[in-house]
Motif scaffolding. Structure first.
Motif, short mmCIF file in Angstrom:
data_model
loop_
_atom_site.label_atom_id
_atom_site.label_comp_id
_atom_site.label_asym_id
_atom_site.label_seq_id
_atom_site.Cartn_x
_atom_site.Cartn_y
_atom_site.Cartn_z
N SER A 622 0.84 -1.19 0.00
CA SER A 622 0.00 0.00 0.00
C SER A 622 0.88 1.24 0.00
N ILE A 623 0.32 2.32 -0.55
CA ILE A 623 0.95 3.64 -0.53
C ILE A 623 -0.04 4.60 0.08
N THR A 624 0.35 5.30 1.14
CA THR A 624 -0.56 6.21 1.82
C THR A 624 0.07 7.60 1.88
N ALA A 625 -0.61 8.58 1.30
CA ALA A 625 -0.11 9.96 1.29
C ALA A 625 -0.94 10.81 2.25
N ASP A 626 -0.26 11.57 3.06
CA ASP A 626 -0.88 12.55 3.95
C ASP A 626 -0.75 13.91 3.27
N PRO A 678 -11.64 16.47 -2.34
CA PRO A 678 -12.05 17.82 -1.94
C PRO A 678 -10.96 18.56 -1.18
N GLU A 679 -11.26 19.83 -0.91
CA GLU A 679 -10.36 20.66 -0.11
C GLU A 679 -10.15 20.05 1.27
N GLY A 680 -8.96 20.27 1.84
CA GLY A 680 -8.68 19.81 3.19
C GLY A 680 -7.57 18.79 3.25
N ARG A 681 -7.31 18.33 4.45
CA ARG A 681 -6.26 17.35 4.68
C ARG A 681 -6.86 15.95 4.59
N HIS A 682 -6.21 15.09 3.76
CA HIS A 682 -6.78 13.78 3.48
C HIS A 682 -5.71 12.69 3.49
N GLU A 683 -6.23 11.48 3.72
CA GLU A 683 -5.40 10.30 3.53
C GLU A 683 -5.72 9.73 2.14
N LEU A 684 -4.74 9.77 1.26
CA LEU A 684 -4.88 9.29 -0.12
C LEU A 684 -4.10 7.98 -0.22
N ARG A 685 -4.78 6.93 -0.64
CA ARG A 685 -4.17 5.61 -0.51
C ARG A 685 -4.36 4.79 -1.78
N PHE A 686 -3.31 4.03 -2.08
CA PHE A 686 -3.37 3.02 -3.15
C PHE A 686 -3.01 1.67 -2.55
N GLU A 687 -3.74 0.63 -2.98
CA GLU A 687 -3.42 -0.72 -2.53
C GLU A 687 -3.32 -1.65 -3.74
N PHE A 688 -2.37 -2.58 -3.64
CA PHE A 688 -2.27 -3.66 -4.62
C PHE A 688 -2.49 -4.98 -3.91
N GLU A 689 -3.55 -5.68 -4.32
CA GLU A 689 -3.91 -6.95 -3.70
C GLU A 689 -3.74 -8.07 -4.73
N PRO A 690 -2.77 -8.97 -4.56
CA PRO A 690 -2.53 -10.02 -5.55
C PRO A 690 -3.75 -10.91 -5.74
N THR A 691 -3.96 -11.31 -6.99
CA THR A 691 -5.06 -12.23 -7.31
C THR A 691 -4.57 -13.47 -8.04
N PRO A 703 -0.36 -10.74 -11.02
CA PRO A 703 -1.57 -9.95 -11.29
C PRO A 703 -2.23 -9.55 -9.99
N GLY A 704 -3.08 -8.53 -10.04
CA GLY A 704 -3.72 -8.12 -8.80
C GLY A 704 -4.76 -7.04 -9.00
N ARG A 705 -5.41 -6.74 -7.90
CA ARG A 705 -6.46 -5.73 -7.86
C ARG A 705 -5.84 -4.41 -7.40
N ALA A 706 -6.02 -3.36 -8.20
CA ALA A 706 -5.54 -2.03 -7.86
C ALA A 706 -6.69 -1.22 -7.31
N GLN A 707 -6.51 -0.66 -6.11
CA GLN A 707 -7.60 0.03 -5.44
C GLN A 707 -7.15 1.40 -4.95
N LEU A 708 -8.01 2.37 -5.10
CA LEU A 708 -7.77 3.73 -4.61
C LEU A 708 -8.72 4.04 -3.46
N TYR A 709 -8.19 4.68 -2.42
CA TYR A 709 -8.99 5.04 -1.24
C TYR A 709 -8.83 6.52 -0.94
N LEU A 710 -9.94 7.14 -0.58
CA LEU A 710 -9.95 8.51 -0.09
C LEU A 710 -10.44 8.46 1.34
N ASP A 711 -9.55 8.79 2.28
CA ASP A 711 -9.87 8.69 3.71
C ASP A 711 -10.47 7.33 4.03
N ARG A 712 -9.83 6.29 3.48
CA ARG A 712 -10.13 4.88 3.71
C ARG A 712 -11.47 4.44 3.12
N ARG A 713 -12.03 5.23 2.22
CA ARG A 713 -13.21 4.81 1.45
C ARG A 713 -12.75 4.40 0.05
#
Length: 783
Positions: A622-626, A678-691, A703-713
C-alpha cells in the motif's frame, strides 16, 4: 634551538624560541608534481566491440578516435574481464576483478570474498595514488564501482568517487542511465538536468562540458598542476540514445545485414593490420539468424537499430573530439598520456530481435517485432530504451566469436589506443603484445617514475597484479611481459598462457548448442561435467580468433591449462564458481538500515535508487499519502518509481486520484477515482492486492487488484492482469515529483505536487484495508 615534530617522521625545519622574534618560521609545503609531468586521460567506452571503431575496420565513422590511433599506438591484444564493473575495477586498481570483490556487476553481488562488490581499500585506486603526487583528479561519467545499496543519500560515501581519491565527480553511479534524462550526481549529491531533452539536452556533451570546466577551474589557479581524468561515457551501452540527425547519417548503410558487415570489416582489419595477415574469422554463431532468412520487417527494424547505434558512436566520437580539441587549445594535448579502451565486447542484451526497451530483456518480456516496428521512428529518442539485436553484437566483435558476459575473445578482447606525442615517438603503429586492463595502472606509474605506494591513507597496499607495457611504446618487437591471465564471468571461464588459450563456456559455446537459455542455473554436477568434457583449447598465437579447438589432440596441454586456471582462481578469490546469472540480482543483501515493512518519504528529498527502495513487485503493498488540498485544488505526483519505459506512479490530476503501472513500455494499466478529492487534509491511498501468481520465466509479474482510497473509502478499482516481474530500469523512487522521463504521458515531468504533502508511506507488510461496506458501495456505484 627547540625541536618539535613538524610532520610525521620529520622534524620542524625552523626554529622555535621563547618569542616570535627569537624564532624562524617554516611553512608546510604543498605537494607539487615534477615540472613537465604528463597529464593522464583515460577514455572508457562502454560495450564497444573490437570491430566497431573505424580504426579497427568498422564502417562507423570515428575520426577523432582514429586520429589517436594514427598519431599513437593501436593495440590488438588487449583484454578485459567481459563485463563493465569488473573491468572498471581493474582499470582503477591494477588488480584482478575477483581480488577487487568485483566478480560481476555490483547489482549481482553475492556474499563471497570475490563477489560482494566492495573494493578493498588495500587495493588503492590510481586516483588515490596520483592525488598524493600532486595531481588534480576528476571522475566524469559512469562509476558503477560500489554496491548498489550504497548509492543513496544515506551512504556510506567512502566508496563513492570522492571517497576513492577523486577531487570532483559528475556523472551517474549505476550501470546505465537514459542519455536524455540521466540519473545525475554532482560530487556527492543528486542534481537535476541543466536543460531538458526538448531543449537539446544529451548526456555525452554534458559530460564533456563538465570535464572541460573541471580542468579549467584548476588550470586558472595552478596552470602547471597535472590532472588525471577518468572520462567514462554512457556510450555505447544501452540505451542507444542519440539525436535523430546523427542516426539518419547512416540511412541504408546496414541494409546488407550483419553477415555482410562482418565480412567487410574483417577484410578492412586485414588491410589495416589490426588482425594478422593469416587470421581466420570465427565461425558463424548458431544463435544468430542469417540475415537473408529474416522477414522484411525484421530486417528493416534491425537495420534502423544499427543506424541508431552507429549514430550514437559517431556522436560520442564528435564530443570526445571536443575534449581533445580543448586540450590542444590550452597546450596540454601533446603532454597528456591518453589511453582509450572499451570495458568489454559488444553487448547482446537486446536479444535476438533487438528491443525498444532493454528492460524487456531483463524481465523476460520481449515485445513482438510488430510492436517494435510501430516505434521504429522513435528509436534513439527519449521515449525508448533501445538496444540492437545480437546479430549486430556478433558483427561488432569481428573477427571474434561471442560477446559481452562470455570469456571468448568477443567478450574479452577490445579496442585499446595509446596516445602521448611528447613521450612516444612511434606514430600509427600496431602493437601485438599481450595486455590486460590490470596493466594500465602499472604502465602509468612506470611512465611517471612512481613506485606503487605501500600505504594509502594509512592502509597497507596489496601488490599490483598487472605489469607495465611501457617498454612496447617505441619497440614493436619488445617481448610480452604479461604471460598468464585467468578469466571468469557468470560461470564462463578461460585462461591465457604464453599464446595458448583454454575456454570453458557456460552454459556452452552458444545457447543453441548448449540447449540452455542465458541465465540457466549451474549445479555442482554440471560444473564437474564442464571440467571433464567441455574445456576448449586454442593456440591463439596462430589462431587469432579461436577458430580451431585443439583440445582433443593436446590433452596434456589442456590439463595443464585447466590446472593453471584453478591455481589462479585460488590466488584471486574466484571460487565458488557461480553460473546463476541474472538470478543474482534478487539476492538479499545487507542494507544500511535494518529490514522493515514500512517506509516513510517526504517531498523535496533525493530519488532512491532501486536497490534501497522498498520492493513492491510480486507482493501486496500500500501507498498512503498525507496531503492537504487547497480550495482551488492540487495536482502532482505523490510517489512514483521508474520512467517512461517501465514503472508506476501515484498522482493527482483534474482533482482525481490516479495510479498507473507501466509494464516495460508494452502496456499501461490505470485506475482513477470516481470522485474528486475535496479541499482539506486527506489520507490518499493506493493498494495492490494479488489475485494470482507470477510467471517470471515468461515475463509476467503478479496480477492483482488495484484500489484507490480517499480517507479509507474505496473510490476506484481495477484489475491489473500483468505487472513487471523483476525490475524497473531505471528504477529510482521519488516522492512529490516525477523527474526525468514520466512514467505516463498523462502529465509532463517533473509534475511536482503543488498542494502540501506531509509524508508518503509505503507498507509491504501485507496488511490491506478490508471494508465490505465500502466495497459494496463501490460495486453499487459501478452498476
Amino acid at each position: 634551538m627547540a625541536i618539535r615534530e613538524y610532520k610525521q617522521g620529520t622534524a620542524f625545519p625552523g626554529d622555535i624560541g621563547r618569542t616570535v622574534e627569537e624564532s624562524t618560521p617554516a611553512w608546510p609545503q604543498p605537494t607539487r608534481a615534477v615540472p613537465g609531468t604528463p597529464n593522464v586521460l583515460f577514455i572508457v567506452l562502454d560495450d564497444t566491440g573490437y570491430g566497431q571503431l573505424g580504426c579497427y575496420g568498422s564502417p562507423i565513422a570515428t575520426p577523432h578516435m582514429d586520429g589517436l590511433a594514427a598519431n599513437g599506438l593501436l593495440y590488438n591484444n588487449m583484454h578485459t574481464t567481459a563485463l563493465c564493473s569488473p573491468s572498471r575495477s581493474c582499470i582503477m586498481t591494477g588488480r584482478n576483478h575477483h581480488a577487487n570483490a568485483m566478480a560481476c556487476v555490483t547489482e549481482f553481488a553475492t556474499g563471497y570474498p570475490g563477489y560482494h562488490g566492495r573494493i578493498p581499500f588495500e587495493n588503492g585506486f590510481i586516483s588515490e595514488m596520483l592525488v598524493e603526487q600532486g595531481y588534480n583528479t576528476y571522475m566524469v561519467g559512469k562509476w558503477h564501482l560500489m554496491p548498489s545499496e550504497d548509492e543513496s543519500a544515506a551512504g556510506p560515501y567512502d566508496r563513492w568517487p570522492l571517497g576513492r581519491g577523486f577531487d570532483r565527480f559528475y556523472g551517474f553511479l549505476g550501470g546505465d542511465t537514459s542519455q536524455w534524462s540521466p540519473d545525475l550526481v554532482y560530487d556527492n549529491h543528486q542534481v537535476e538536468l541543466p536543460t531538458t531533452p526538448e531543449e537539446g539536452y544529451h548526456l555525452t556533451p554534458d559530460l564533456v562540458d563538465k570535464a572541460i570546466s573541471f580542468i579549467s577551474d584548476a588550470k586558472q589557479v595552478a596552470p602547471d598542476k597535472p590532472f588525471f581524468l577518468n572520462f567514462s561515457t554512457g556510450a555505447t551501452h544501452a540505451p542507444h540514445h542519440v539525436p535523430k540527425e546523427w542516426a539518419d547519417r547512416y540511412r541504408g548503410t546496414f541494409d546488407a545485414g550483419w553477415d555482410a558487415y562482418r565480412e567487410a570489416t574483417f577484410d578492412r582489419q586485414k588491410q589495416l593490420g589490426v588482425v594478422p595477415a593469416d587470421a581466420r574469422v570465427s565461425h558463424r554463431d548458431p544463435d544468430v539468424p542469417e540475415w537473408n532468412t529474416l522477414a522484411p520487417g525484421d530486417r528493416r527494424l534491425a537495420s534502423r537499430m544499427m543506424e541508431v547505434y552507429a549514430g550514437f558512436l559517431t556522436h560520442t566520437d564528435h564530443h570526445v573530439g571536443r575534449l581533445l580539441q580543448f586540450l590542444k587549445e590550452i597546450g596540454e594535448f601533446d603532454n597528456t598520456l591518453i589511453m582509450l579502451v572499451s570495458d568489454n565486447g559488444a553487448s547482446a542484451e537486446g536479444g535476438v530481435t533487438g528491443t525498444t526497451n532493454e528492460g524487456q530483456f531483463f524481465n523476460h518480456a520481449q515485445e513482438p517485432v510488430e510492436d517494435s516496428l510501430r516505434s521504429i521512428d522513435d528509436l534513439g529518442g527519449p521515449n525508448t530504451f533501445n538496444h540492437y539485436p545480437w546479430g549486430w553484437t556478433w558483427a561488432g566483435n569481428t573477427p571474434f566469436r561471442r560477446w559481452k558476459r562470455e570469456t571468448y575473445r568477443g567478450g574479452a578482447s577490445d579496442p585499446f589506443l595509446v596516445h602521448w606525442p611528447r613521450g612516444i615517438k612511434a606514430r600509427g603503429e600496431v602493437r601485438s603484445q599481450y595486455a590486460h586492463l590490470i596493466d594500465m595502472v602499472p604502465t602509468v606509474l612506470d611512465v611517471l617514475g612512481i613506485e606503487p605506494p605501500t600505504t594509502i591513507k594509512g592502509v597497507p597496499q596489496a601488490p599490483l597484479h598487472g605489469v607495465s607495457f611501457a617498454h612496447t611504446f617505441d619497440n614493436a618487437t619488445a617481448p610480452t611481459a604479461h604471460h598468464t591471465q585467468y578469466f571468469e564471468m557468470l560461470g564462463h571461464r578461460a585462461i591465457d598462457h604464453n599464446g595458448w588459450r583454454a575456454v570453458c563456456p557456460w552454459p556452452g559455446p552458444s545457447f543453441t548448442e548448449a540447449g540452455r537459455p542465458f541465465g540457466t542455473p549451474i549445479t555442482a554436477q554440471q560444473m564437474s561435467e564442464l571440467d571433464a568434457r567441455h574445456w576448449e583449447l586454442y593456440h591463439v598465437t596462430e589462431d587469432f580468433a579461436e577458430t580451431q579447438d585443439l583440445a582433443a589432440d593436446n590433452r596434456d596441454k589442456l590439463i595443464e591449462m585447466i590446472s593453471m586456471w584453478y591455481v589462479e582462481a585460488g590466488k584471486y578469490d574466484v571460487l565458488p564458481i557461480d553460473g546463476s546469472g541474472v538470478q543474482r540480482g534478487v539476492v538479499e543483501r545487507p542494507q544500511v538500515s535494518l529490514p522493515r515493512t514500512s517506509y516513510t518519504f517526504r517531498p523535496g528529498t533525493q530519488t532512491l535508487p532501486m536497490a534501497v527502495a522498498p520492493r513492491v513487485l510480486n507482493r501486496p503493498f500500500s501507498i498512503t499519502a498525507d496531503a492537504e488540498i487547497p480550495a482551488d485544488g492540487a495536482e502532482g505526483v505523490l510517489l512514483c518509481q521508474g520512467t517512461n519505459v517501465g514503472g508506476w506512479t501515484f498522482y493527482l490530476k483534474d482533482r482525481r486520484l490516479h495510479y498507473a503501472h507501466n509494464y516495460v513500455r508494452r502496456a499501461l494499466y490505470t485506475v482513477s477515482s470516481t470522485e474528486d478529492v475535496p479541499e482539506g487534509r486527506h489520507e490518499l491511498r493506493f493498494e495492490f492486492e494479488p489475485t494470482g501468481e507470477p510467471d517470471i520465466a515468461h515475463g509476467k509479474g503478479m496480477p492483482g487488484r488495484a484500489q484507490l482510497y480517499l480517507d479509507r473509502r474505496l473510490v476506484g478499482e481495477t484489475q491489473i492482469p500483468i505487472t513487471t516481474p523483476l525490475l524497473f530500469n531505471p528504477g529510482g523512487m521519488t516522492c512529490g515529483a516525477d523527474p526525468g522521463s514520466a512514467v505516463t504521458e498523462d502529465y509532463r515531468p517533473p509534475f511536482r505536487f503543488d498542494g502540501t504533502l506531509h509524508a508518503v508511506t509505503v507498507d509491504v507488510s501485507g496488511e490491506l484495508i478490508t471494508d465490505p461496506e465500502s466495497e459494496m458501495r463501490m460495486h453499487m456505484a459501478r452498476q
